[in-house]
Motif scaffolding. Structure first.
Motif, PDB file in Angstrom:
ATOM      1  N   TRP A  46       0.828  -1.202   0.040  1.00 37.44           N
ATOM      2  CA  TRP A  46      -0.057  -0.118  -0.193  1.00 37.44           C
ATOM      3  C   TRP A  46       0.810   1.256  -0.138  1.00 37.44           C
ATOM      4  O   TRP A  46       0.137   2.265  -0.169  1.00 37.44           O
ATOM      5  CB  TRP A  46      -0.854  -0.011   1.121  1.00 37.44           C
ATOM      6  CG  TRP A  46      -1.874  -1.198   1.211  1.00 37.44           C
ATOM      7  CD1 TRP A  46      -1.905  -2.228   2.002  1.00 37.44           C
ATOM      8  CD2 TRP A  46      -3.066  -1.221   0.348  1.00 37.44           C
ATOM      9  NE1 TRP A  46      -3.208  -3.119   1.464  1.00 37.44           N
ATOM     10  CE2 TRP A  46      -3.701  -2.551   0.586  1.00 37.44           C
ATOM     11  CE3 TRP A  46      -3.593  -0.482  -0.840  1.00 37.44           C
ATOM     12  CZ2 TRP A  46      -4.856  -2.886  -0.187  1.00 37.44           C
ATOM     13  CZ3 TRP A  46      -4.474  -0.984  -1.458  1.00 37.44           C
ATOM     14  CH2 TRP A  46      -5.415  -1.936  -1.226  1.00 37.44           C
ATOM     15  N   ALA A  47       2.380   1.270   0.238  1.00 37.67           N
ATOM     16  CA  ALA A  47       3.020   2.485   0.232  1.00 37.67           C
ATOM     17  C   ALA A  47       3.618   2.527  -1.456  1.00 37.67           C
ATOM     18  O   ALA A  47       3.316   1.492  -1.870  1.00 37.67           O
ATOM     19  CB  ALA A  47       4.250   2.394   1.181  1.00 37.67           C
ATOM     20  N   VAL A  48       4.084   3.832  -1.639  1.00 35.69           N
ATOM     21  CA  VAL A  48       4.721   3.873  -2.991  1.00 35.69           C
ATOM     22  C   VAL A  48       5.943   3.123  -2.938  1.00 35.69           C
ATOM     23  O   VAL A  48       6.939   3.575  -2.228  1.00 35.69           O
ATOM     24  CB  VAL A  48       4.742   5.458  -3.431  1.00 35.69           C
ATOM     25  CG1 VAL A  48       5.369   5.569  -4.434  1.00 35.69           C
ATOM     26  CG2 VAL A  48       3.330   6.144  -3.293  1.00 35.69           C
ATOM     27  N   VAL A  49       6.201   1.986  -3.676  1.00 38.10           N
ATOM     28  CA  VAL A  49       7.472   1.712  -3.995  1.00 38.10           C
ATOM     29  C   VAL A  49       8.009   2.099  -5.327  1.00 38.10           C
ATOM     30  O   VAL A  49       7.522   1.644  -6.316  1.00 38.10           O
ATOM     31  CB  VAL A  49       7.313   0.039  -3.989  1.00 38.10           C
ATOM     32  CG1 VAL A  49       8.876  -0.430  -4.081  1.00 38.10           C
ATOM     33  CG2 VAL A  49       6.852  -0.263  -2.790  1.00 38.10           C
ATOM     34  N   PRO A  50       8.950   3.174  -5.316  1.00 39.82           N
ATOM     35  CA  PRO A  50       9.162   3.870  -6.452  1.00 39.82           C
ATOM     36  C   PRO A  50       9.409   2.867  -7.693  1.00 39.82           C
ATOM     37  O   PRO A  50       9.164   3.196  -8.868  1.00 39.82           O
ATOM     38  CB  PRO A  50      10.330   4.740  -6.106  1.00 39.82           C
ATOM     39  CG  PRO A  50      10.244   4.981  -4.755  1.00 39.82           C
ATOM     40  CD  PRO A  50       9.677   3.673  -4.128  1.00 39.82           C
ATOM     41  N   SER A  51      10.251   1.962  -7.383  1.00 40.41           N
ATOM     42  CA  SER A  51      10.491   0.837  -8.647  1.00 40.41           C
ATOM     43  C   SER A  51       9.484   0.269  -9.437  1.00 40.41           C
ATOM     44  O   SER A  51       9.390   0.072 -10.576  1.00 40.41           O
ATOM     45  CB  SER A  51      11.537   0.089  -8.390  1.00 40.41           C
ATOM     46  OG  SER A  51      11.214  -0.933  -7.308  1.00 40.41           O
ATOM     47  N   GLN A  52       8.506  -0.105  -8.416  1.00 43.79           N
ATOM     48  CA  GLN A  52       7.297  -0.692  -8.887  1.00 43.79           C
ATOM     49  C   GLN A  52       6.213   0.282  -9.657  1.00 43.79           C
ATOM     50  O   GLN A  52       5.595   0.168 -10.786  1.00 43.79           O
ATOM     51  CB  GLN A  52       6.383  -1.142  -7.805  1.00 43.79           C
ATOM     52  CG  GLN A  52       6.878  -2.372  -6.958  1.00 43.79           C
ATOM     53  CD  GLN A  52       6.247  -2.953  -6.027  1.00 43.79           C
ATOM     54  OE1 GLN A  52       5.111  -2.670  -5.644  1.00 43.79           O
ATOM     55  NE2 GLN A  52       6.710  -3.913  -5.326  1.00 43.79           N
ATOM     56  N   LEU A  53       6.290   1.756  -9.331  1.00 41.65           N
ATOM     57  CA  LEU A  53       5.643   2.747  -9.912  1.00 41.65           C
ATOM     58  C   LEU A  53       6.235   2.907 -10.982  1.00 41.65           C
ATOM     59  O   LEU A  53       5.517   3.225 -12.175  1.00 41.65           O
ATOM     60  CB  LEU A  53       5.571   4.076  -8.877  1.00 41.65           C
ATOM     61  CG  LEU A  53       4.712   5.183  -9.502  1.00 41.65           C
ATOM     62  CD1 LEU A  53       3.445   4.726  -9.725  1.00 41.65           C
ATOM     63  CD2 LEU A  53       4.756   6.488  -8.703  1.00 41.65           C
ATOM     64  N   THR A  54       7.519   3.036 -11.267  1.00 40.96           N
ATOM     65  CA  THR A  54       8.361   3.295 -12.737  1.00 40.96           C
ATOM     66  C   THR A  54       7.825   2.252 -13.501  1.00 40.96           C
ATOM     67  O   THR A  54       7.559   2.483 -14.826  1.00 40.96           O
ATOM     68  CB  THR A  54       9.747   2.939 -12.138  1.00 40.96           C
ATOM     69  OG1 THR A  54      10.187   4.134 -11.430  1.00 40.96           O
ATOM     70  CG2 THR A  54      10.567   3.557 -13.603  1.00 40.96           C
TER      71      THR A  54
END
Length: 237
Positions: A46-54
Motif C-alpha cells: 500500500w505504500a509507494v515503491v518507486p521501482s514498482q511505480l516506474t
C-alpha cells in the motif's frame, strides 16, 4: 522547530481535517496489530515503491498486483512508520489544516489535500525512481497545507519551541516558521541525493523531496482552488 499553536481562528468546523486525522489513527492502530512480516508486506503493498511505480508507468506488468499501482499515491498518505511519525504529522495537520479548510471549504480542501499528497509522492519518486524502499506518510500532503497557509496567513503568529535548545514557548510569524522549514527540507533534499536510503524513504527515513514538493504544490494549488476567494460573505448577517 516544533509548532504548538497558532492564533488564527476558524469559522467553520473542520470536519475533513478531523476525518483525515481519524483515518490516519485508525490505520496506524491496524498497523500495530500486524506482525513484523505482515507489516512489511502491508507497506510494500500500500505504500509507494518507486521501482514498482516506474515499471507501472512504463507499462511493465507487476506480479500479484490486484489494483493499479498509482493507487498507492493515495493509500501511502495514510501509512506511518512509528509513533513519532504519526504524532508529528497529525500535530502539524491539526494546527495548519483547519484554517486552510476554512478558506477552501470541505470538498475543495479534501481534493487539495489528496492532490498535494499525490504530487509530493511523485516529486519523491522523480528523485528515486529505481528505489525499492517503500515511501509512506502524510508529510507530503501536510506540507501542501503548509504551503497554502504561508500564502494566506503569512503574518499569523505561531507559538513554537525548538528542542533541544529552547523549551519555553515563543511566538514568530508564520512566514518565518514555515519559510525556515521549507528551506530545511530543500537543503536536506539536495544533501540526500546519491545517499543510500534507509527504511522509510531517504536518508534517515525522511522524504525531504516529498516535503519540499508538497509545499510548492500546495502554494500553487491553494490559490487555484479558491484560497483567496471572498468567503467572508458566508458570515454576514
Amino acid at each position: 522547530m516544533f509548532p504548538v499553536s497558532d492564533d488564527n481562528p476558524t469559522r467553520i468546523t473542520p470536519y475533513v481535517t478531523y476525518g483525515i486525522i481519524a483515518v490516519n489513527v485508525l490505520v496506524f492502530i491496524y498497523q500495530l496489530s500486524l506482525t513484523p512480516p505482515e507489516l512489511e508486506n502491508f507497506f510494500y503493498t500500500w505504500a509507494v515503491v518507486p521501482s514498482q511505480l516506474t515499471k507501472s508507468l512504463l507499462g511493465e506488468p507487476l506480479q500479484n498486483q490486484a489494483f493499479p499501482e498509482w493507487i498507492t499515491l493515495i493509500t501511502s498518505q495514510f501509512l506511518h512508520g512509528g509513533f513519532a511519525h504519526i504524532a508529528g504529522n497529525m500535530l502539524f495537520l491539526w494546527i495548519f489544516g483547519n484554517n486552510v479548510e476554512d478558506r477552501l471549504g470541505h470538498v475543495r480542501f479534501l481534493i487539495f489535500y489528496i492532490a498535494c499528497g499525490m504530487l509530493a509522492a511523485l516529486t519523491q519518486w522523480f528523485f528515486s525512481a529505481n528505489s525499492n524502499i517503500p515511501s509512506l506518510g502524510a508529510s507530503g500532503a501536510i506540507a501542501g497545507v503548509m504551503g497554502a497557509y504561508i500564502l494566506k496567513f503569512p503574518g499569523a503568529a505561531v507559538t513554537t519551541i525548538i528542542p533541544p535548545f529552547i523549551f519555553f514557548p515563543f511566538r514568530i510569524p508564520a512566514w518565518a516558521y514555515l519559510g525556515v522549514w521549507f528551506i530545511q527540507q530543500a537543503f536536506y533534499g539536495f544533501a540526500s541525493l546519491n545517499v543510500p536510503a534507509n527504511i522509510g524513504m531517504e536518508q534517515g527515513g525522511v522524504a525531504y523531496w516529498a516535503h519540499a514538493g508538497g509545499f510548492v504544490f500546495g502554494a500553487v494549488l491553494g490559490p487555484l482552488l479558491g484560497l483567496f476567494s471572498n468567503r467572508d460573505k458566508r458570515y454576514s448577517p
